[in-house]
Design a protein around this motif. Structure first.
Motif, PDB file in Angstrom:
ATOM      1  N   LEU A   1      -5.685  -1.649  12.703  1.00 29.90           N
ATOM      2  CA  LEU A   1      -4.508  -2.064  11.955  1.00 29.90           C
ATOM      3  C   LEU A   1      -3.882  -0.852  11.275  1.00 29.90           C
ATOM      4  CD1 LEU A   1      -2.880  -4.517  10.865  1.00 29.90           C
ATOM      5  CD2 LEU A   1      -4.530  -4.611   8.991  1.00 29.90           C
ATOM      6  N   ILE A   2      -2.591  -0.700  11.456  1.00 30.56           N
ATOM      7  CA  ILE A   2      -1.845   0.362  10.781  1.00 30.56           C
ATOM      8  C   ILE A   2      -0.915  -0.315   9.784  1.00 30.56           C
ATOM      9  CG2 ILE A   2      -0.248   2.284  11.043  1.00 30.56           C
ATOM     10  CD1 ILE A   2      -1.214   2.394  14.019  1.00 30.56           C
ATOM     11  N   LEU A   3      -1.099   0.005   8.517  1.00 29.36           N
ATOM     12  CA  LEU A   3      -0.278  -0.578   7.451  1.00 29.36           C
ATOM     13  C   LEU A   3       0.639   0.494   6.881  1.00 29.36           C
ATOM     14  CD1 LEU A   3      -3.088  -2.438   5.476  1.00 29.36           C
ATOM     15  CD2 LEU A   3      -1.314  -3.519   6.848  1.00 29.36           C
ATOM     16  N   ASP A   4       1.933   0.318   7.031  1.00 27.12           N
ATOM     17  CA  ASP A   4       2.910   1.149   6.338  1.00 27.12           C
ATOM     18  C   ASP A   4       3.337   0.371   5.107  1.00 27.12           C
ATOM     19  OD1 ASP A   4       2.829   3.257   8.110  1.00 27.12           O
ATOM     20  OD2 ASP A   4       4.482   2.519   9.326  1.00 27.12           O
ATOM     21  N   LEU A   5       3.205   0.990   3.936  1.00 27.74           N
ATOM     22  CA  LEU A   5       3.369   0.279   2.668  1.00 27.74           C
ATOM     23  C   LEU A   5       4.460   0.933   1.810  1.00 27.74           C
ATOM     24  CD1 LEU A   5      -0.469   0.028   2.132  1.00 27.74           C
ATOM     25  CD2 LEU A   5       1.030  -1.850   2.820  1.00 27.74           C
ATOM     26  N   PRO A   6       5.738   0.751   2.184  1.00 28.22           N
ATOM     27  CA  PRO A   6       6.820   1.450   1.490  1.00 28.22           C
ATOM     28  C   PRO A   6       6.984   1.092   0.011  1.00 28.22           C
ATOM     29  CG  PRO A   6       7.715  -0.162   3.014  1.00 28.22           C
ATOM     30  CD  PRO A   6       6.239  -0.108   3.247  1.00 28.22           C
ATOM     31  N   GLN A   7       6.508  -0.051  -0.399  1.00 23.74           N
ATOM     32  CA  GLN A   7       6.662  -0.465  -1.797  1.00 23.74           C
ATOM     33  C   GLN A   7       5.409  -0.157  -2.630  1.00 23.74           C
ATOM     34  OE1 GLN A   7       9.687  -1.586  -2.720  1.00 23.74           O
ATOM     35  NE2 GLN A   7      10.246  -1.283  -0.581  1.00 23.74           N
ATOM     36  N   SER A   8       4.469   0.604  -2.055  1.00 24.66           N
ATOM     37  CA  SER A   8       3.189   0.833  -2.722  1.00 24.66           C
ATOM     38  C   SER A   8       3.077   2.237  -3.288  1.00 24.66           C
ATOM     39  CB  SER A   8       2.050   0.582  -1.736  1.00 24.66           C
ATOM     40  OG  SER A   8       2.058  -0.758  -1.316  1.00 24.66           O
ATOM     41  N   ASN A   9       2.161   2.378  -4.208  1.00 22.56           N
ATOM     42  CA  ASN A   9       1.846   3.630  -4.870  1.00 22.56           C
ATOM     43  C   ASN A   9       0.654   4.275  -4.157  1.00 22.56           C
ATOM     44  OD1 ASN A   9      -0.147   4.871  -6.930  1.00 22.56           O
ATOM     45  ND2 ASN A   9       1.836   5.001  -7.971  1.00 22.56           N
ATOM     46  N   ASP A  10       0.748   5.579  -3.841  1.00 23.07           N
ATOM     47  CA  ASP A  10      -0.333   6.283  -3.140  1.00 23.07           C
ATOM     48  C   ASP A  10      -1.676   6.133  -3.855  1.00 23.07           C
ATOM     49  OD1 ASP A  10       1.444   7.192  -1.243  1.00 23.07           O
ATOM     50  OD2 ASP A  10       1.319   9.303  -1.822  1.00 23.07           O
ATOM     51  N   LYS A  11      -1.693   6.429  -5.143  1.00 20.97           N
ATOM     52  CA  LYS A  11      -2.947   6.427  -5.901  1.00 20.97           C
ATOM     53  C   LYS A  11      -3.573   5.032  -5.918  1.00 20.97           C
ATOM     54  CE  LYS A  11      -5.075   7.587 -10.261  1.00 20.97           C
ATOM     55  NZ  LYS A  11      -4.923   7.573 -11.682  1.00 20.97           N
ATOM     56  N   ARG A  12      -2.776   4.036  -6.194  1.00 24.17           N
ATOM     57  CA  ARG A  12      -3.289   2.661  -6.247  1.00 24.17           C
ATOM     58  C   ARG A  12      -3.818   2.217  -4.879  1.00 24.17           C
ATOM     59  NH1 ARG A  12       0.286  -2.528  -8.151  1.00 24.17           N
ATOM     60  NH2 ARG A  12      -1.110  -4.068  -7.308  1.00 24.17           N
ATOM     61  N   THR A  13      -3.118   2.611  -3.824  1.00 22.10           N
ATOM     62  CA  THR A  13      -3.524   2.252  -2.468  1.00 22.10           C
ATOM     63  C   THR A  13      -4.867   2.899  -2.120  1.00 22.10           C
ATOM     64  OG1 THR A  13      -1.210   2.047  -1.802  1.00 22.10           O
ATOM     65  CG2 THR A  13      -2.828   2.300  -0.040  1.00 22.10           C
ATOM     66  N   ILE A  14      -4.974   4.202  -2.382  1.00 23.64           N
ATOM     67  CA  ILE A  14      -6.232   4.910  -2.096  1.00 23.64           C
ATOM     68  C   ILE A  14      -7.377   4.305  -2.900  1.00 23.64           C
ATOM     69  CG2 ILE A  14      -7.451   7.104  -2.410  1.00 23.64           C
ATOM     70  CD1 ILE A  14      -4.749   8.488  -1.889  1.00 23.64           C
ATOM     71  N   GLU A  15      -7.155   4.068  -4.180  1.00 22.16           N
ATOM     72  CA  GLU A  15      -8.215   3.523  -5.030  1.00 22.16           C
ATOM     73  C   GLU A  15      -8.683   2.167  -4.530  1.00 22.16           C
ATOM     74  OE1 GLU A  15      -6.587   3.575  -8.985  1.00 22.16           O
ATOM     75  OE2 GLU A  15      -7.132   5.683  -9.281  1.00 22.16           O
ATOM     76  N   TYR A  16      -7.744   1.289  -4.163  1.00 22.32           N
ATOM     77  CA  TYR A  16      -8.139  -0.036  -3.697  1.00 22.32           C
ATOM     78  C   TYR A  16      -9.028   0.078  -2.459  1.00 22.32           C
ATOM     79  CZ  TYR A  16      -8.321  -4.406  -1.257  1.00 22.32           C
ATOM     80  OH  TYR A  16      -8.802  -5.500  -0.576  1.00 22.32           O
ATOM     81  N   PHE A  17      -8.567   0.791  -1.448  1.00 20.79           N
ATOM     82  CA  PHE A  17      -9.317   0.837  -0.196  1.00 20.79           C
ATOM     83  C   PHE A  17     -10.641   1.580  -0.355  1.00 20.79           C
ATOM     84  CE2 PHE A  17      -5.200  -0.425   1.525  1.00 20.79           C
ATOM     85  CZ  PHE A  17      -5.604  -1.455   2.371  1.00 20.79           C
TER      86      PHE A  17
END
Length: 138
Positions: free
Chosen positions: A75-91
């Protein structure tokens, strides 16, 4: 976390530290990196080429493997409305503290837009993606 989201090995990151490509601080024998230091690494031309090669390998290996023995997805997720830091931390936190096996994860930020690549057992990949979207909707 840095090895997880870049796909680079510990040895490669140590080489980058020695070469000055990566900056960080060693505290009690463990390397720590600020979000700014991690970002500087992923945009450095030398590291960028290696990271992109690792990310592409996740996808190509999935497509080329014709001997899968269980349900798998990439799965490739492009997340234009997301924050880099928050995204990295979650995953990173979810993968490190969850019951995930045989899962591959890659992160990239394309023009400020987070891109996540997940590959592994379908149920695990979809659970991670669903959990992220549930969190983002809050």
């Amino acid at each position: 976390h840095l090895t997880m989201f870049t796909g680079l090995t510990d040895r490669t990151l140590r080489n980058y530290l020695t070469a000055g490509i990566l900056q960080g601080e060693k505290i009690n024998g463990v390397w720590h990196f600020t979000p700014e230091q991690a970002h500087a690494l992923v945009i450095h031309p030398t590291a960028r080429a290696a990271i992109l090669a690792k990310n592409n390998a996740i996808i190509y290996d999935f497509l080329l493997n014709e001997r899968k023995t269980s349900d798998q997805c990439c799965l490739i997720l492009d997340l234009p409305q997301s924050n880099d830091k928050r995204t990295i931390e979650y995953f990173c936190d979810s993968i490190n503290h969850g019951d995930f096996h045989d899962l591959q994860f890659a992160f990239d930020s394309i023009s400020g837009m987070p891109r996540v690549i997940l590959r592994g057992p379908s149920q695990q990949v979809l659970a991670l993606a669903s959990g992220y979207h549930a969190l983002a909707e809050r």
